[in-house]
Scaffold this motif. Structure first.
Motif, PDB file in Angstrom:
ATOM      1  N   PHE A   1      -6.094  -6.229   7.925  1.00 41.79           N
ATOM      2  CA  PHE A   1      -7.435  -6.814   7.939  1.00 41.79           C
ATOM      3  C   PHE A   1      -7.996  -6.906   6.523  1.00 41.79           C
ATOM      4  N   TYR A   2      -7.764  -5.867   5.742  1.00 47.75           N
ATOM      5  CA  TYR A   2      -8.315  -5.804   4.397  1.00 47.75           C
ATOM      6  C   TYR A   2      -7.565  -6.700   3.410  1.00 47.75           C
ATOM      7  N   SER A   3      -6.368  -7.129   3.760  1.00 53.88           N
ATOM      8  CA  SER A   3      -5.505  -7.801   2.794  1.00 53.88           C
ATOM      9  C   SER A   3      -6.152  -9.038   2.185  1.00 53.88           C
ATOM     10  N   THR A   4      -6.702  -9.908   3.040  1.00 59.30           N
ATOM     11  CA  THR A   4      -7.314 -11.139   2.521  1.00 59.30           C
ATOM     12  C   THR A   4      -8.485 -10.825   1.608  1.00 59.30           C
ATOM     13  N   LYS A   5      -9.289  -9.823   1.988  1.00 61.31           N
ATOM     14  CA  LYS A   5     -10.418  -9.421   1.154  1.00 61.31           C
ATOM     15  C   LYS A   5      -9.942  -8.891  -0.198  1.00 61.31           C
ATOM     16  N   ILE A   6      -8.878  -8.090  -0.164  1.00 58.49           N
ATOM     17  CA  ILE A   6      -8.337  -7.548  -1.410  1.00 58.49           C
ATOM     18  C   ILE A   6      -7.803  -8.664  -2.287  1.00 58.49           C
TER      19      ILE A   6
ATOM     20  N   PHE B   1      -2.351 -17.865   1.443  1.00 59.32           N
ATOM     21  CA  PHE B   1      -0.912 -17.938   1.187  1.00 59.32           C
ATOM     22  C   PHE B   1      -0.352 -16.580   0.778  1.00 59.32           C
ATOM     23  N   ALA B   2      -1.172 -15.763   0.104  1.00 59.89           N
ATOM     24  CA  ALA B   2      -0.733 -14.409  -0.225  1.00 59.89           C
ATOM     25  C   ALA B   2      -0.530 -13.592   1.045  1.00 59.89           C
TER      26      ALA B   2
ATOM     27  N   GLY C   1       3.307 -11.357   5.182  1.00 60.35           N
ATOM     28  CA  GLY C   1       4.003 -11.454   6.465  1.00 60.35           C
ATOM     29  C   GLY C   1       5.496 -11.659   6.288  1.00 60.35           C
ATOM     30  N   ALA C   2       5.875 -12.454   5.279  1.00 61.34           N
ATOM     31  CA  ALA C   2       7.294 -12.687   5.002  1.00 61.34           C
ATOM     32  C   ALA C   2       7.980 -11.401   4.542  1.00 61.34           C
ATOM     33  N   ILE C   3       7.272 -10.616   3.731  1.00 57.44           N
ATOM     34  CA  ILE C   3       7.813  -9.326   3.289  1.00 57.44           C
ATOM     35  C   ILE C   3       8.012  -8.401   4.483  1.00 57.44           C
ATOM     36  N   ASN C   4       7.078  -8.446   5.419  1.00 50.96           N
ATOM     37  CA  ASN C   4       7.184  -7.633   6.636  1.00 50.96           C
ATOM     38  C   ASN C   4       8.448  -7.990   7.415  1.00 50.96           C
TER      39      ASN C   4
END
Length: 547
Positions: A364-369, A382-383, A388-391
């Motif tokens: 959840f925080y990823s986009t904010k970060i 896109f980040a 998600g691709a790394i996951n």
């Protein structure tokens, strides 16, 4: 010699008799295969067929295109085309629903909220305030987890009544209903249809979360059980990434196309209905639950691509004989029996740990970060796709490592790495405004957190439950474990935002404490199940209960 009971009705069957002639010298040894023609329905026991025959092996020749190996060539079962097909049929049509419907609502959130407001305006003539719209949207999102809890509770009932394969196929009826409701909600001007559709697809996903790992574990050779079990989480990560890609504004994340985005969930269901009927039912279910020895042997032969399955069948028959002495395990028995309570507590704790580790909060925080690191909204999106691709990539690596490093090792590495990383992420989030380089560190810590989660905590809990319990206890234990997982997921989703508003970035301290407890628990209590048979695992817990 092993016995064959061939239940074909007519014709002639064949017995493959492997034997070793006595060597005329120390270095001269001959091996041969003798084919003896016998009537079908015959029972071959320990009679001596020939003075030169020292061992007779009697496999079933009831499946076409299977290979045969002399019994003296013992080797571990490997992955073959038929087993891979069964894995794909079971996993793609089930865990895809779990992951896709978890992630699909993120991208079109603003579009759907605007549509909900327009529906209310059309009905009442008054434009609603944002809090009312947010409440309706929150219900639509969270009710998916409530459906998952219900699906988890009934997993054991469905698994015993319809079988693992039968339950997965029957479950696609719910997908059809949910697709109809969600796909036509906009045309009908009814957000209630969308909420109901989310609830039904939640039940479907809860059932899938129990049935699919159970089926995968029961069709897997011991040496591939962990790797095949990881496939469930791998498909979840892939389906989340697919939902994020399709939700882009350039694709289906538009005001006109978001119903199609929700309705695409029917595609994996169609795939499963077309492919899974070709595959056999779980051989363990057929033998241990239904008592169908011949069907179980044919199922196992199909999955292994060979008729040499007697070693596995003997192991299952031993478990079947032991089960006859023990009554069917109930929920109460799971709790009061020490030998069952220990693995149950381990299963529930690991399922809770997966959700309470903070993975959903970090997502959840990823986009904010990313935005704090001065990325544009499109760049942050896109980040997030990159994350998600790394996951997905790390889950593939976990699939490879799980049979080499073991379950406990990967859980310890994953949870320990998340523990350290969350401490660093908390520090970065508190001081993110102080310098640009700290915001870049925050991005790095988010990515590391996802990597650590995918190494073990993301995938292992789903199949560990099936490894810790015998056939009689597995459905009930799986029901409880899946229900607890969905409940923890729901609580995190419900409580994170209010706590975040109160504590700000310090909310991650809660996850630091939880992860610290989890690491100690895994180190002290979780056993290693790699390459262990069900009998060995059960004996280990019986020994612990006596101590």
């Amino acid at each position: 010699m092993r016995r064959l009971e061939n239940d074909d009705d007519d014709g002639v069957g064949y017995i493959a008799a492997s034997h070793m002639l006595r060597p005329s010298s120390v270095d001269d040894q001959q091996q041969s295969i003798a084919l003896l023609q016998v009537p079908r329905n015959s029972r071959v026991r320990h009679e001596s067929i020939s003075s030169s025959v020292s061992d007779i092996d009697v496999p079933i020749y009831s499946t076409d295109n299977l290979t045969t190996r002399p019994p003296y060539q013992q080797r571990e079962a490997g992955l073959n085309g038929r087993l891979a097909f069964a894995i794909a049929a079971a996993a793609l049509g089930s865990s895809f629903q779990h992951g896709y419907n978890t992630g699909v609502v993120n991208a079109p959130e603003e579009l759907i909220e605007k549509w909900i407001a327009d529906v209310i305006l059309y009905r009442t003539g008054v434009y609603p305030d944002q809090s009312s719209v947010t409440l309706i949207w929150s219900v639509a999102v969270s009710i998916f987890c409530i459906g998952g809890m219900i699906g988890g509770v009934i997993t054991g009932l469905v698994a015993d009544r319809f079988g693992r394969k039968g339950g997965l196929l029957f479950n696609n009826v719910l997908v059809l209903i949910a697709t109809f409701l969600m796909g036509l909600a906009k045309s009908a001007g009814s957000y209630e249809m969308m909420i109901l559709g989310r609830f039904i697809i939640g039940i479907n996903s809860g059932l899938n979360a129990g049935l699919a790992p159970m089926y995968l574990a029961e069709i897997s050779p011991i040496n591939l059980r962990g790797a095949i079990g990881t496939v469930y989480q791998l498909v979840i990560t892939i389906s989340i990434l697919v939902s994020q890609i399709l939700g882009l504004g350039s694709l289906l994340g538009t005001a006109d196309k978001w119903p199609i985005l929700l309705a695409i969930t029917i595609v994996p269901a169609i795939f499963q209905v077309a492919t899974l009927p070709i595959c056999p039912e779980s051989p363990k279910y057929l033998l241990l639950t239904r008592g169908k020895d011949h069907e179980a042997e044919r199922s196992l032969a199909w999955l292994r691509g060979t008729i040499e399955v007697q070693d596995e069948m003997d192991e299952m028959r031993s478990e079947y004989e032991a089960m006859k002495i023990i009554p069917k395990v109930t929920m109460r028995e799971l709790i009061v029996n020490d030998a069952l309570r220990i693995p149950l507590l381990i299963s529930l704790a690991i399922m809770c740990a997966q959700q309470l580790s903070g993975i959903n909060a970090v997502m959840f925080y990823s986009t904010k970060i990313f935005k704090m690191a001065q990325l544009s909204s499109e760049g942050a999106q896109f980040a997030t796709l990159g994350m998600g691709a790394i996951n997905v990539l790390m889950t593939v690596i976990s699939l490879i490592l799980v049979e080499r490093a073991g379950r406990k090792t990967l859980l310890l590495i994953g949870f320990s790495g998340m523990f350290i990383d969350t401490i660093l992420l908390t520090f970065a989030m508190v001081n993110v405004a102080a310098a640009l380089w700290i915001s870049y560190c925050a991005i790095l810590f988010v990515l590391i957190f996802v990597v650590m989660f995918a190494i073990g905590p993301g995938s292992i809990p789903w199949f560990l439950v099936s490894e810790l319990f015998t056939q009689s206890a597995r459905p009930a234990a799986t029901s409880l474990a899946v229900c607890v997982n969905w409940t923890a997921n729901f609580l995190v989703g419900l409580g994170f935002l209010p706590l975040q508003n109160i504590m700000g970035p310090y909310i991650f301290i809660i996850f630091v404490v939880i992860l610290g407890v989890i690491v100690v628990f895994v180190y002290k209590k979780v056993p290693e199940t790699k390459n262990k048979t069900m009998e060995e695992i059960s004996a280990m817990f019986r020994q612990q209960s006596y101590q």
